[in-house]
Motif scaffolding. Structure first.
Motif, short mmCIF file in Angstrom:
data_model
loop_
_atom_site.label_atom_id
_atom_site.label_comp_id
_atom_site.label_asym_id
_atom_site.label_seq_id
_atom_site.Cartn_x
_atom_site.Cartn_y
_atom_site.Cartn_z
N LYS A 46 7.48 0.13 -19.69
CA LYS A 46 6.85 -0.67 -18.64
C LYS A 46 5.56 -0.07 -18.14
N GLY A 47 5.12 1.02 -18.77
CA GLY A 47 3.86 1.64 -18.38
C GLY A 47 3.95 2.60 -17.22
N LYS A 48 5.16 2.95 -16.84
CA LYS A 48 5.35 3.91 -15.74
C LYS A 48 5.35 5.32 -16.30
N PRO A 49 4.73 6.27 -15.58
CA PRO A 49 4.73 7.64 -16.08
C PRO A 49 6.11 8.27 -15.99
N ALA A 50 6.44 9.10 -16.97
CA ALA A 50 7.72 9.79 -16.99
C ALA A 50 7.53 11.12 -17.70
N VAL A 51 8.37 12.07 -17.38
CA VAL A 51 8.31 13.37 -18.05
C VAL A 51 9.44 13.40 -19.05
N GLU A 52 9.08 13.68 -20.29
CA GLU A 52 10.08 13.79 -21.33
C GLU A 52 10.54 15.24 -21.38
N ASN A 53 11.78 15.47 -21.13
CA ASN A 53 12.32 16.83 -21.10
C ASN A 53 13.37 16.96 -22.18
N LYS A 54 13.01 17.62 -23.24
CA LYS A 54 13.94 17.79 -24.35
C LYS A 54 14.71 19.10 -24.23
N GLN A 111 0.83 -1.21 0.00
CA GLN A 111 0.00 0.00 0.00
C GLN A 111 0.86 1.26 0.00
N SER A 112 1.96 1.22 0.76
CA SER A 112 2.87 2.36 0.77
C SER A 112 3.48 2.59 -0.60
N GLN A 113 3.85 1.51 -1.26
CA GLN A 113 4.43 1.63 -2.60
C GLN A 113 3.41 2.18 -3.59
N LEU A 114 2.16 1.73 -3.48
CA LEU A 114 1.12 2.26 -4.37
C LEU A 114 0.88 3.74 -4.12
N THR A 115 0.89 4.13 -2.87
CA THR A 115 0.70 5.54 -2.53
C THR A 115 1.83 6.39 -3.11
N LEU A 116 3.05 5.90 -2.98
CA LEU A 116 4.19 6.64 -3.54
C LEU A 116 4.12 6.71 -5.06
N ALA A 117 3.68 5.65 -5.69
CA ALA A 117 3.55 5.66 -7.16
C ALA A 117 2.49 6.68 -7.59
N ARG A 118 1.38 6.73 -6.87
CA ARG A 118 0.34 7.72 -7.20
C ARG A 118 0.86 9.13 -7.00
N PHE A 119 1.58 9.34 -5.91
CA PHE A 119 2.14 10.65 -5.62
C PHE A 119 3.12 11.06 -6.71
N LYS A 120 3.96 10.12 -7.14
CA LYS A 120 4.92 10.41 -8.21
C LYS A 120 4.19 10.79 -9.49
N THR A 121 3.12 10.06 -9.81
CA THR A 121 2.35 10.36 -11.02
C THR A 121 1.75 11.75 -10.94
N GLU A 122 1.22 12.10 -9.79
CA GLU A 122 0.64 13.43 -9.61
C GLU A 122 1.70 14.52 -9.77
N LEU A 123 2.87 14.29 -9.20
CA LEU A 123 3.96 15.27 -9.33
C LEU A 123 4.39 15.42 -10.78
N LEU A 124 4.52 14.30 -11.45
CA LEU A 124 4.94 14.36 -12.85
C LEU A 124 3.90 15.05 -13.71
N SER A 125 2.65 14.75 -13.48
CA SER A 125 1.61 15.36 -14.31
C SER A 125 1.47 16.85 -14.01
N SER A 126 1.81 17.27 -12.80
CA SER A 126 1.72 18.69 -12.47
C SER A 126 2.84 19.49 -13.15
N ARG A 127 3.91 18.81 -13.56
CA ARG A 127 5.02 19.50 -14.24
C ARG A 127 4.66 19.88 -15.66
N GLY A 128 3.61 19.30 -16.14
CA GLY A 128 3.19 19.68 -17.49
C GLY A 128 2.66 18.49 -18.24
N LYS A 129 1.47 18.60 -18.67
CA LYS A 129 0.83 17.51 -19.40
C LYS A 129 1.52 17.25 -20.74
N ALA A 130 2.09 18.29 -21.36
CA ALA A 130 2.70 18.13 -22.68
C ALA A 130 3.88 17.17 -22.62
N GLY A 131 4.63 17.19 -21.55
CA GLY A 131 5.82 16.36 -21.46
C GLY A 131 5.59 15.02 -20.80
#
Length: 144
Positions: A130-138, A104-124
């Motif tokens: 492996k289906g994990k969210p990532a921010v592409e920064n060119k 459960q802790s790992q799932l919570t951290l994964a959700r938190f990471k996804t939220e942080l990444l998506s807040s950095r910008g939907k475009a990137g």
């Protein structure tokens, strides 16, 4: 009681002590997981490994005890083993609880990471192979 029975009782009592110690360590592990105390978790992991090794060594000595088969038929032996089985089941249950807490802790951290990444910008926001969210920064100012 014979000397063999006394030796077997001693080994069974050692098994109980090891299982009691393991159960205590598992309960402490749950508290450390809840507190996210990494240093304590590392110490508890080593202590659990040591306790499990001691448990295994005592088990081997018990299996090698002379006249073990004869004592297995005795009521005192059956009662002691039944009590140890109950304690072992409690250790397994506590370990399952710890595993669920960790997952459960790992799932919570994964959700938190996804939220942080998506807040950095939907475009990137992209996903890895492996289906994990990532921010592409060119970077800034790429021009063709």
């Amino acid at each position: 009681m014979t000397d063999t029975a006394s030796a077997i009782i001693t080994l069974l009592n050692q098994q109980q002590q090891h299982l009691d110690e393991l159960l205590l360590l598992l309960r402490q592990e749950l508290a450390a997981l809840s507190a996210r105390d990494i240093a304590t978790l590392e110490q508890l992991t080593h202590a659990k490994a040591d306790t499990l090794n001691q448990l295994q060594q005592t088990d081997r000595r018990l299996a090698a005890a002379p006249e073990l088969e004869q004592h297995k038929q005795q009521d005192w032996f059956k009662e002691k083993v039944a009590a140890l089985d109950v304690l072992l089941d409690e250790c397994k249950r506590q370990n399952d609880i710890n595993q669920q807490t960790l997952e459960q802790s790992q799932l919570t951290l994964a959700r938190f990471k996804t939220e942080l990444l998506s807040s950095r910008g939907k475009a990137g926001l992209t996903y890895t192979s492996k289906g994990k969210p990532a921010v592409e920064n060119k970077g800034k100012g790429i021009k063709a």
